[in-house]
Write a protein that holds these residues in place. Structure first.
Motif, PDB file in Angstrom:
ATOM      1  N   THR A 255      81.008 140.604  -1.312  1.00  0.00           N
ATOM      2  CA  THR A 255      81.131 139.297  -1.956  1.00  0.00           C
ATOM      3  C   THR A 255      79.869 138.464  -1.735  1.00  0.00           C
ATOM      4  O   THR A 255      79.389 137.777  -2.647  1.00  0.00           O
ATOM      5  CB  THR A 255      82.351 138.537  -1.397  1.00  0.00           C
ATOM      6  N   THR A 256      79.322 138.527  -0.535  1.00  0.00           N
ATOM      7  CA  THR A 256      78.058 137.838  -0.252  1.00  0.00           C
ATOM      8  C   THR A 256      76.957 138.342  -1.167  1.00  0.00           C
ATOM      9  O   THR A 256      76.161 137.554  -1.707  1.00  0.00           O
ATOM     10  CB  THR A 256      77.648 138.057   1.218  1.00  0.00           C
TER      11      THR A 256
ATOM     12  N   VAL B  55      77.514 136.912  -4.713  1.00  0.00           N
ATOM     13  CA  VAL B  55      77.203 135.475  -4.774  1.00  0.00           C
ATOM     14  C   VAL B  55      75.692 135.260  -4.824  1.00  0.00           C
ATOM     15  O   VAL B  55      75.175 134.487  -5.642  1.00  0.00           O
ATOM     16  CB  VAL B  55      77.824 134.745  -3.570  1.00  0.00           C
TER      17      VAL B  55
ATOM     18  N   TRP C 256      72.774 133.811  -7.914  1.00  0.00           N
ATOM     19  CA  TRP C 256      71.729 132.785  -7.867  1.00  0.00           C
ATOM     20  C   TRP C 256      70.508 133.186  -8.699  1.00  0.00           C
ATOM     21  O   TRP C 256      69.753 132.328  -9.147  1.00  0.00           O
ATOM     22  CB  TRP C 256      71.287 132.546  -6.425  1.00  0.00           C
TER      23      TRP C 256
ATOM     24  N   VAL D 135      81.985 139.253 -11.638  1.00  0.00           N
ATOM     25  CA  VAL D 135      82.505 138.099 -10.907  1.00  0.00           C
ATOM     26  C   VAL D 135      84.025 138.145 -10.804  1.00  0.00           C
ATOM     27  O   VAL D 135      84.609 137.986  -9.720  1.00  0.00           O
ATOM     28  CB  VAL D 135      82.044 136.790 -11.583  1.00  0.00           C
TER      29      VAL D 135
ATOM     30  N   ALA E  87      81.944 129.018  -7.245  1.00  0.00           N
ATOM     31  CA  ALA E  87      81.486 129.561  -5.967  1.00  0.00           C
ATOM     32  C   ALA E  87      80.389 130.597  -6.147  1.00  0.00           C
ATOM     33  O   ALA E  87      79.633 130.879  -5.204  1.00  0.00           O
ATOM     34  CB  ALA E  87      82.659 130.190  -5.214  1.00  0.00           C
ATOM     35  N   PHE E  88      80.246 131.156  -7.378  1.00  0.00           N
ATOM     36  CA  PHE E  88      79.273 132.214  -7.594  1.00  0.00           C
ATOM     37  C   PHE E  88      77.933 131.695  -8.117  1.00  0.00           C
ATOM     38  O   PHE E  88      76.988 132.473  -8.215  1.00  0.00           O
ATOM     39  CB  PHE E  88      79.832 133.260  -8.568  1.00  0.00           C
TER      40      PHE E  88
END
Length: 448
Positions: free
Chosen positions: A33-34, A37, A41, A271, A338-339
């Protein structure tokens, strides 16, 4: 059958067993998940390429784990005070062979992604990802071998601590490699693969130290004992890897189908898939706990107790998944925020918002089929789960996804309808098979 309905007492028992197991699974999925994410960016193309590489990696990682997962069964069945070194050595042998095959596929097969209808730029990022993650598959599979010893001896607290530390290490190297921070080379999207390889090596070193500090191993090991353990491990691992591979392969095929609609579609799919994957980890803990409860009923010769445990587990997972499904429908923008989807936010978000309602329906049946697999293990019918997945995923899910998404031009939404329908058929098949198997169990009175 009397006294076989779900009960609150049984629910508390199952949740109490499932909670620590689910925490370990959630900590593990936090690593990927990190990655997702931070890839968000960089924008939709980077997210799509990294996600495509991760899905290919996850297919072979899941099958490799299936080959090694039986280590805990061998260790748990051995009642001696010290751990049989043959079991660990056998697991390391199987893990090394599986890692060599997987790494070869990553290095040689990554370049083929562009020939499967994927965007060329996305496929290039994915191929670079797979090359950098290939070395990390060795310490990851060795970690699974040691993990089997720890789980087999019911000492899971160390696993949670190690996994939490790995999250921090992975996040730090993610940022460093993506942006060239901390004196590290700037690798862009593929940097998450390099950080994963380093994090896997660190967690392997940690579990080696913890395991040998916590358990006493036999010093003298006969070669015949090692190969006997290898045969026993593969007897468990090959069908398990087949079942895991069926599901992971189904997900990979769905991902490739979505990827034919471009980077934004693949990014939006990645996602939503990651959101559902996080929630899915809760059902894994419930699956293990339900399996234990069913096995206890079988051991007591009580078909009613086995049915009650299985049915309770199914009711609990359906209720929990329904809560998360409601969150998908009520707060979609909050979940996607959150993404941080970079420059391509509008296009990626549009796809993700289309898929979230389908994910809400899918999530419930995904949880049901996972807990039902655990219940089937409890009644010693795990082998049939592979054939149920073959029908649900490959006979129903893939053709419907191809037909609706690619032939009727419904796009990613049509493909996800096929994904959801495949899970519905699989879940119903698993539940019906468990009910029939448990009802056929001999009761203690009949046996007497």
């Amino acid at each position: 059958m009397t006294n076989s309905l779900p009960s609150l007492r049984e629910a508390r028992h199952i949740v109490g067993l499932a909670l620590p197991l689910s925490l370990v699974q959630l900590a593990q999925v936090a690593i990927s998940t990190t990655d997702i994410v931070m890839l968000g960016w960089l924008g939709g193309e980077a997210l799509a390429g990294g996600a495509l590489g991760f899905f290919a990696f996850n297919l072979l990682r899941t099958m490799g784990f299936g080959l090694i997962v039986g280590t805990s069964n061998l260790v748990a069945a051995d009642q001696r005070e010290s751990v049989a070194s043959a079991h660990l050595l056998a697991a390391l042998i199987v893990a090394s062979g599986a890692a060599m095959l997987a790494a070869g596929c990553f290095v040689l097969g990554g370049g083929m992604l562009g020939q499967l209808g994927q965007d060329p730029a996305v496929a290039a990022i994915a191929a670079h990802y797979l090359i950098l993650v290939a070395p990390g598959i060795f310490p990851l599979f060795w970690f699974y071998a040691y993990r089997g010893v720890v789980v087999g001896r019911r000492k899971t607290n160390s696993l949670l601590v190690i996994t939490l530390a790995t999250i921090v290490i992975n996040a730090a190297f993610d940022y460093g490699f993506i942006y060239g921070a901390f004196g590290l080379p700037r690798l862009g999207a593929a940097g998450v693969a390099a950080s994963s390889s380093i994090a896997y090596l660190a967690q392997f070193g940690a579990i080696v130290w913890v395991t040998h500090a916590s358990f006493r191993f036999e010093r003298l090991v006969a070669r015949a004992d090692i190969w006997n353990s290898v045969r026993r491990l593969l007897a468990i691992g090959i069908p398990t890897a087949g079942s895991y591979g069926s599901e992971a392969g189904f997900t990979a095929v769905i991902t490739l189908m979505v990827g034919t609609f471009g980077a934004a579609a693949l990014a939006g799919h990645a996602v939503v898939n990651q959101i559902t994957y996080v929630v899915f980890m809760l059902s894994i803990g419930l699956s293990h706990a339900t399996s234990i409860g069913v096995s206890e009923g079988v051991g007591r010769g009580s078909a009613a107790a086995a049915l009650r445990s299985g049915r309770t587990g199914l009711v609990v997972v359906a209720a929990i998944m329904a809560v998360f499904a409601a969150l998908y429908l009520l707060f979609p923008h909050n979940l996607l925020a959150a993404f941080g989807l970079g420059a391509d936010t509008a296009a990626v978000t549009a796809v993700a918002l289309t898929l979230l309602p389908l994910a809400a329906a899918m999530q419930i049946f995904d949880g049901l089929q996972n807990v039902a697999i655990g219940a089937l293990r409890g009644v010693q019918r795990a082998g049939i789960s592979f054939w149920v997945t073959m029908v649900g995923y490959w006979v129903v899910g893939v053709p419907v996804a191809w037909l609706l998404g690619l032939q009727f031009h419904l796009g990613p939404a049509g493909i996800w309808i096929g994904l959801a329908l495949g899970l519905v058929v699989t879940a119903l098949g698993m539940v019906v098979t468990f009910e029939r198997s448990a009802m056929a169990l001999p009761s203690a009175a009949a046996t007497a």
